[in-house]
Design a protein around this motif. Structure first.
Motif, PDB file in Angstrom:
ATOM      1  N   ILE A 225       9.367   5.876  -1.352  1.00 25.85           N
ATOM      2  CA  ILE A 225       8.198   5.005  -1.262  1.00 25.85           C
ATOM      3  C   ILE A 225       8.524   3.639  -1.863  1.00 25.85           C
ATOM      4  CG2 ILE A 225       5.787   4.697  -2.008  1.00 25.85           C
ATOM      5  CD1 ILE A 225       6.229   6.842   0.190  1.00 25.85           C
TER       6      ILE A 225
ATOM      7  N   ASP B  22       0.864  -1.176   0.000  1.00 24.02           N
ATOM      8  CA  ASP B  22       0.000   0.000   0.000  1.00 24.02           C
ATOM      9  C   ASP B  22       0.904   1.230   0.000  1.00 24.02           C
ATOM     10  OD1 ASP B  22      -1.730   2.099   0.506  1.00 24.02           O
ATOM     11  OD2 ASP B  22      -2.852   1.031   2.062  1.00 24.02           O
ATOM     12  N   GLU B  23       1.121   1.782  -1.172  1.00 23.91           N
ATOM     13  CA  GLU B  23       2.013   2.942  -1.306  1.00 23.91           C
ATOM     14  C   GLU B  23       1.526   4.134  -0.493  1.00 23.91           C
ATOM     15  OE1 GLU B  23       2.791   3.910  -5.367  1.00 23.91           O
ATOM     16  OE2 GLU B  23       3.554   1.914  -5.839  1.00 23.91           O
ATOM     17  N   GLU B  24       0.233   4.241  -0.290  1.00 26.17           N
ATOM     18  CA  GLU B  24      -0.325   5.367   0.469  1.00 26.17           C
ATOM     19  C   GLU B  24       0.082   5.302   1.939  1.00 26.17           C
ATOM     20  OE1 GLU B  24      -2.180   7.953  -0.797  1.00 26.17           O
ATOM     21  OE2 GLU B  24      -1.704   7.092  -2.748  1.00 26.17           O
ATOM     22  N   ARG B  25       0.274   4.103   2.458  1.00 25.24           N
ATOM     23  CA  ARG B  25       0.654   3.930   3.867  1.00 25.24           C
ATOM     24  C   ARG B  25       2.162   4.016   4.071  1.00 25.24           C
ATOM     25  NH1 ARG B  25      -2.719  -0.690   6.852  1.00 25.24           N
ATOM     26  NH2 ARG B  25      -1.990   0.528   8.608  1.00 25.24           N
TER      27      ARG B  25
ATOM     28  N   ALA C 256       2.508  -1.439   5.702  1.00 28.22           N
ATOM     29  CA  ALA C 256       2.129  -1.219   4.302  1.00 28.22           C
ATOM     30  C   ALA C 256       2.292  -2.460   3.434  1.00 28.22           C
ATOM     31  CB  ALA C 256       2.949  -0.070   3.725  1.00 28.22           C
TER      32      ALA C 256
END
Length: 67
Positions: free
Chosen positions: A32, A6-9, A59
């Motif tokens: 990231i 999960d790149e957003e996390r 993530a």
């Protein structure tokens, strides 16, 4: 095994790369996570599990059986 990130996390700590450089890398611009192999061989199972456990942002998800 199937690996999902999960790149957003991701907070760019890089622990995943230290644990399993064959499976994870980081973007140069912001650190990231970059998933290099979503279905790594069984021989890398322990290092991928270690990478997921080390991730401070949780993530990385590892699903067994490729599902």
């Amino acid at each position: 095994m199937k690996v999902i990130v999960d790149e957003e996390r991701c907070v760019g700590a890089g622990q995943c790369v230290l644990a399993a450089a064959e499976v994870f890398d980081q973007r140069e611009a912001d650190g990231i996570v970059v998933l290099l192999d979503a279905g790594p061989p069984d021989a890398l199972h322990a290092s991928v599990e270690d990478a997921a456990a080390r991730c401070p942002a949780l993530a990385i998800e590892v699903r067994r059986g490729g599902a």
